[in-house]
Design an enzyme around this catalytic site. Structure first.
Site, PDB file in Angstrom:
ATOM      1  CG  ASP A  56      46.877  72.544  66.474  1.00  0.00           C
ATOM      2  OD1 ASP A  56      46.609  73.675  66.916  1.00  0.00           O
ATOM      3  OD2 ASP A  56      46.042  71.809  65.902  1.00  0.00           O
ATOM      4  CG  ASN A  89      35.795  72.013  72.084  1.00  0.00           C
ATOM      5  OD1 ASN A  89      35.843  71.413  73.160  1.00  0.00           O
ATOM      6  ND2 ASN A  89      36.662  72.953  71.753  1.00  0.00           N
ATOM      7  CG  HIS A 114      32.971  73.933  74.782  1.00  0.00           C
ATOM      8  ND1 HIS A 114      31.798  73.926  74.051  1.00  0.00           N
ATOM      9  CD2 HIS A 114      33.853  74.705  74.088  1.00  0.00           C
ATOM     10  CE1 HIS A 114      31.957  74.679  72.972  1.00  0.00           C
ATOM     11  NE2 HIS A 114      33.181  75.161  72.962  1.00  0.00           N
ATOM     12  CG  ASP A 131      37.460  72.648  79.328  1.00  0.00           C
ATOM     13  OD1 ASP A 131      37.887  73.215  78.309  1.00  0.00           O
ATOM     14  OD2 ASP A 131      36.583  73.130  80.076  1.00  0.00           O
ATOM     15  CD  GLU A 158      42.968  74.114  68.514  1.00  0.00           C
ATOM     16  OE1 GLU A 158      42.703  74.042  67.309  1.00  0.00           O
ATOM     17  OE2 GLU A 158      42.529  75.012  69.252  1.00  0.00           O
TER      18      GLU A 158
END
Length: 412
Positions: free
Chosen positions: A260, A268, A273, A277, A303
């Site tokens: 994680d 973010n 965002h 990505d 994630e």
């Protein structure tokens, strides 16, 4: 420079043309037993002819004549250099091979030849033909057996096969088609009909090839995560089921690592965002580059990533996880002209008493991941009860750069 035949007729010993009577002059079985002597013009001038004399079993003589024109060169392996489809001609009669070869090269097909069944299998493997024109009665191995073997080989089964034989009975045609042939044409044949059948089979093969590629593309899309190119959750679940079933047969260890990204929501919220990505893609690449070739990496959701580690106990899995954690921590990421670092937390579980199903294994690894994040993040924790197995080769010794065919990252 090779030559091309652009038409032929038949003459009897008396010299009269038998173009219209040739089919009725002898039976297919007689024609299949021709004793042929070829007298070929060696001149390269246009308009010279090739004459082939056929002595039938009943003693009658037939003479085939064809006009010769120049065609493109052939390579040293006997394969035409034309730009058309690849066709393998298989026949034990040199004259039949010559006529078919010239007819096909005139229509811009690339032609390879074989003179018996064994050689046919060898040439098919070498040249990967799109279409095979295959005689039935041949030495060493007949055409029916060749047909069966070609269709049983995955790498060759896509080639279309037209049986070209003097055996013209209904039972012969049925036997040939049942052996795997796609079409059947009897000797003597019309050149126009043969070419039409060749075109039809090549069209059909082209459509089948396109369908095969489309199906493969759809399959690839169905098991991949669109953002990272990793395997998706559906593939992960199915693959984990397979690995659990396998280890129960071979009594091998199996571990799972849940990865994680720490503080991903902050990325973010503060950088947008699009940056998030890019972080997901970068971390995915780093995870794939850090695991063993046999490991399976998938995006679990958000994630979070999951790594299946076959034949690894919790001790070996931890070594792999520490390697990927350290790699991600050391990498500098950049977006919109700004540089920053991210870290990951990893939870590991091993299949055993406390995890006896794929769902239990994922849940146990997720618990370990939660503990890793609660105790400060950027660390690897092994779930309690996931003891290492004695005698296992450490995962670190099996690690190395992941090849492009490992399957974890989608091509392109």
């Amino acid at each position: 420079m090779r030559h091309r035949a652009i038409g032929w007729s038949s003459r009897s010993r008396s010299g009269r043309t038998n173009r219209s009577r040739r089919r009725s002059s002898s039976s297919p079985s007689e024609r299949s037993m021709w004793e042929a002597t070829r007298r070929r013009s060696t001149s390269r001038r246009r308009g010279r002819s090739l004459r082939t004399r056929f002595r039938l079993q009943d003693g009658h003589v037939r003479v085939a004549r064809c006009r010769i024109v120049e065609v493109g060169s052939f390579n040293r392996r006997g394969v035409s250099m034309a730009d058309g489809a690849r066709i393998l001609v298989v026949d034990d009669h040199k004259d039949n091979i010559f006529i078919l070869e010239q007819l096909l090269t005139r229509n811009d097909y690339r032609v390879a030849v074989a003179r018996d069944g064994v050689e046919a299998l060898e040439r098919a493997t070498e040249t990967a033909p799109d279409l095979i024109l295959l005689d039935i009665n041949m030495p060493r191995m007949d055409g029916l057996e060749v047909c069966r073997r070609l269709k049983s080989e995955e790498s060759l089964s896509n080639a279309s096969i037209i049986l070209v034989s003097a055996r013209a009975k209904e039972g012969d045609r049925v036997e040939g088609l049942d052996a795997g042939a796609d079409d059947y044409i009897s000797k003597p044949f019309s050149p126009k009909e043969l070419l039409a059948r060749v075109r039809a089979q090549l069209r059909l093969k082209g459509q089948q090839d396109q369908l095969r590629v489309s199906n493969q593309s759809l399959k690839e899309v169905s098991i991949r995560d669109a953002l990272t190119g990793l395997f998706n959750r559906g593939y992960l679940d199915a693959r984990l089921e397979e690995e659990v079933a396998r280890l129960e047969r071979v009594h091998a260890p199996l571990a799972v690592a849940m990865v994680d990204i720490d503080h991903f929501k902050r990325v973010n919220d503060t950088r947008g965002h699009l940056c998030g990505d890019e972080v997901l893609r970068s971390v995915a690449t780093s995870v794939v580059s850090s695991v063993r070739r046999c490991d399976v990496v998938a995006r679990f959701g958000g994630e979070e990533f999951c790594v299946i580690l076959p034949d690894a106990d919790s001790h070996g899995a931890r070594r792999v996880a520490e390697r990927l954690r350290a790699r991600i921590e050391s990498e500098t990421m950049s977006f919109a002209g700004e540089s920053f670092h991210v870290t990951v937390s990893v939870g590991i579980a091993q299949f055993g008493e406390q995890a006896q199903s794929p769902a239990d294994l994922i849940a146990l690894a997720d618990e370990a991941l939660y503990e890793a994040k609660s105790s400060g993040r950027n660390r690897v924790l092994v779930a309690s009860g996931s003891a290492p197995v004695e005698g296992l080769v450490p995962a670190e010794e099996e690690s190395g750069p992941v090849s492009s065919d490992s399957g974890n990252v989608a091509p392109g």
